[in-house]
Design a protein around this motif. Structure first.
Motif, short mmCIF file in Angstrom:
data_model
loop_
_atom_site.label_atom_id
_atom_site.label_comp_id
_atom_site.label_asym_id
_atom_site.label_seq_id
_atom_site.Cartn_x
_atom_site.Cartn_y
_atom_site.Cartn_z
N GLN A 22 0.84 -1.19 0.00
CA GLN A 22 0.00 0.00 0.00
C GLN A 22 0.88 1.24 0.00
N LEU A 23 0.60 2.18 -0.91
CA LEU A 23 1.35 3.42 -0.98
C LEU A 23 0.79 4.44 0.01
N CYS A 24 1.67 5.30 0.53
CA CYS A 24 1.25 6.32 1.47
C CYS A 24 2.19 7.52 1.35
N SER A 66 4.57 0.74 -12.31
CA SER A 66 3.32 1.02 -13.02
C SER A 66 2.54 2.17 -12.39
N THR A 67 2.84 2.54 -11.14
CA THR A 67 2.10 3.62 -10.49
C THR A 67 2.63 5.01 -10.84
N SER A 68 3.78 5.09 -11.52
CA SER A 68 4.43 6.38 -11.79
C SER A 68 4.38 6.71 -13.27
N ASP A 69 3.77 7.85 -13.60
CA ASP A 69 3.69 8.28 -15.00
C ASP A 69 5.09 8.48 -15.60
N SER A 70 5.97 9.13 -14.85
CA SER A 70 7.31 9.42 -15.37
C SER A 70 8.14 8.15 -15.50
N ALA A 71 7.99 7.23 -14.55
CA ALA A 71 8.74 5.97 -14.63
C ALA A 71 8.30 5.14 -15.83
N ARG A 72 7.00 5.15 -16.11
CA ARG A 72 6.51 4.40 -17.27
C ARG A 72 7.08 4.96 -18.57
N LEU A 73 7.26 6.27 -18.64
CA LEU A 73 7.89 6.87 -19.82
C LEU A 73 9.34 6.43 -19.94
N ALA A 74 10.03 6.34 -18.80
CA ALA A 74 11.41 5.86 -18.81
C ALA A 74 11.47 4.40 -19.25
N VAL A 75 10.52 3.60 -18.79
CA VAL A 75 10.45 2.20 -19.20
C VAL A 75 10.19 2.09 -20.69
N LYS A 76 9.34 2.95 -21.21
CA LYS A 76 9.06 2.94 -22.66
C LYS A 76 10.33 3.19 -23.45
N GLN A 77 11.14 4.16 -23.00
CA GLN A 77 12.39 4.43 -23.69
C GLN A 77 13.34 3.24 -23.57
N ALA A 78 13.38 2.63 -22.39
CA ALA A 78 14.24 1.46 -22.20
C ALA A 78 13.82 0.33 -23.12
N ARG A 79 12.51 0.11 -23.25
CA ARG A 79 12.02 -0.94 -24.14
C ARG A 79 12.45 -0.67 -25.57
N GLU A 80 12.35 0.58 -26.00
CA GLU A 80 12.72 0.92 -27.37
C GLU A 80 14.20 0.66 -27.63
N ILE A 81 15.04 1.01 -26.65
CA ILE A 81 16.47 0.77 -26.78
C ILE A 81 16.76 -0.73 -26.81
N ALA A 82 16.08 -1.46 -25.93
CA ALA A 82 16.27 -2.91 -25.88
C ALA A 82 15.89 -3.55 -27.21
N LYS A 83 14.74 -3.16 -27.74
CA LYS A 83 14.28 -3.72 -29.02
C LYS A 83 15.27 -3.42 -30.14
N ALA A 84 15.80 -2.20 -30.14
CA ALA A 84 16.72 -1.79 -31.21
C ALA A 84 18.04 -2.52 -31.14
N ASN A 85 18.38 -3.05 -29.96
CA ASN A 85 19.68 -3.70 -29.78
C ASN A 85 19.59 -5.19 -29.49
N GLY A 86 18.44 -5.77 -29.71
CA GLY A 86 18.29 -7.21 -29.54
C GLY A 86 18.39 -7.68 -28.09
N VAL A 87 18.02 -6.82 -27.16
CA VAL A 87 18.07 -7.17 -25.73
C VAL A 87 16.73 -7.78 -25.33
N VAL A 91 -1.71 -5.16 -9.69
CA VAL A 91 -2.70 -5.70 -10.63
C VAL A 91 -4.07 -5.09 -10.36
N GLN A 92 -4.39 -4.91 -9.09
CA GLN A 92 -5.70 -4.39 -8.71
C GLN A 92 -5.86 -2.90 -8.98
N TYR A 93 -4.81 -2.13 -8.67
CA TYR A 93 -4.95 -0.68 -8.71
C TYR A 93 -4.17 0.01 -9.83
#
Length: 334
Positions: free
Chosen positions: A36-38, A163-184, A196-198
């Motif tokens: 639980q976040l607080c 998944s709860t952080s808008d900015s972190a999800r954007l960072a993950v999106k960039q990481a995914r793009e880099i990983a895909k481009a480099n066969g990671v 999963v619930q929230y």
């Protein structure tokens, strides 16, 4: 910086562990077995109640993906951890702990703010309930991440708690793009039933068009797929990931690859604290896969390591213990 096998992104948290009663959880309106976040003030209030009435078990560096990365590195893999800590004492303690475990970090991770903390409440049945103040890690952005090591890594590992952080999800999106481009290869963990619930939409966004390896436990699998049977859950998860690993607590794990689906039995241990067990499982599993040991052996090693984690308080073993367990495991397999 030298090449690394594993590039992980996750929260940076200092854990404060307490042994608690179920009555205490009920009185504090905490849902057992979840996170639980607080905010800082609410957590400070809870901490005072804990110190006054429950059993304090100590402080440890935590964070789900960090625990995974420690296990991976301590077993012999090379790793980099991307996170955000405050420019404070706890932040330095946190990064020093990772570096002592031979995990590479960057000074970009340090910024003004307060390092996150997590109250880990362990019930008599060994179940962990977490009350988390994310602090500055809630504002993880791509500016805190050095993506260069990712370009030559073997695996990108993503923590579902992001998944709860808008900015972190954007960072993950960039990481995914880099990983895909480099066969990671990309691996993700659902992390917690509360995510999963929230934060289902956030998890969907991070999984995006699919991953190579997905970790979850049975409860998370059923909740995420909105099914009531593990086989049905697995069938749905396989549409999102080439390989799926569902941990089944003391019953071991269910593994699904492109070629087969099989169960690996658990190990009989006296459970003390489940905090970090799933993280250690993922770290050992990824280490074994990266070492070319195959999915069955990876599951067996992961079950060994995670079973030792639940046998003690705290989310991680002593660094030397991982290597000792690997040596014992290799002897068993010989």
């Amino acid at each position: 910086m030298a090449n690394v096998d594993l590039f992980a992104i996750g929260n940076a948290l200092i854990d404060q562990e307490f042994k608690v009663s179920d009555d205490f959880l009920t009185a504090q309106n905490l849902q057992k077995g979840t996170m639980q976040l607080c905010d800082g003030e609410i957590q400070s209030h809870l901490f005072k109640h804990l110190k006054a009435s429950q059993v304090y078990k100590g402080q440890a560096s935590g964070g789900s993906a960090a625990n995974t990365t420690v296990a991976f590195s301590a077993l012999g893999g090379s790793a980099f951890y991307a996170c955000r800590v405050g420019n404070d004492e706890l932040g330095q303690v946190y990064l020093d702990g990772l570096n002592e475990a031979n995990i590479a970090t960057t000074t970009k991770s340090i910024s003004e703010g307060v390092t996150g903390t997590c109250m880990v409440l362990v019930s008599e049945d060994s179940e962990r309930t977490m009350h988390t103040y994310l602090g500055i890690t809630a504002e993880l952005t791509e500016q805190q991440i050095d993506f260069e090591p990712l370009k030559t890594a073997k695996w990108l590992y993503i923590e579902g708690y992001l998944s709860t952080s808008d900015s972190a999800r954007l960072a993950v999106k960039q990481a995914r793009e880099i990983a895909k481009a480099n066969g990671v290869q990309i691996a993700i963990t659902l992390s917690d039933p509360a995510m999963v619930q929230y934060a289902r939409t956030g998890l969907d966004e991070m999984i995006a068009e699919g991953v190579d390896l997905l970790f979850c436990n049975e409860q998370e699998a059923l909740m995420y797929t909105q099914t009531d049977h593990i086989d049905a859950a697995l069938a749905k998860l396989k549409t999102l990931s080439q390989h799926v690993v569902i941990t089944l607590s003391s019953s071991g794990a269910l593994i699904s690859t492109q070629e087969q689906t099989f169960n690996v039995p658990g190990r009989a241990v006296i459970a003390v604290d489940t905090n970090g067990a799933g993280d250690a499982f993922a770290g050992a599993f990824l280490y074994a896969l990266n070492a070319g040991l195959g999915f069955n052996t990876a599951a067996e090693l992961a079950i060994l390591i995670s079973s030792q984690v639940v046998s003690q308080y705290g989310p991680r073993l002593a660094i030397r213990d991982y290597a000792a367990l690997l040596t014992d495991f290799q002897k068993e397999c010989a």
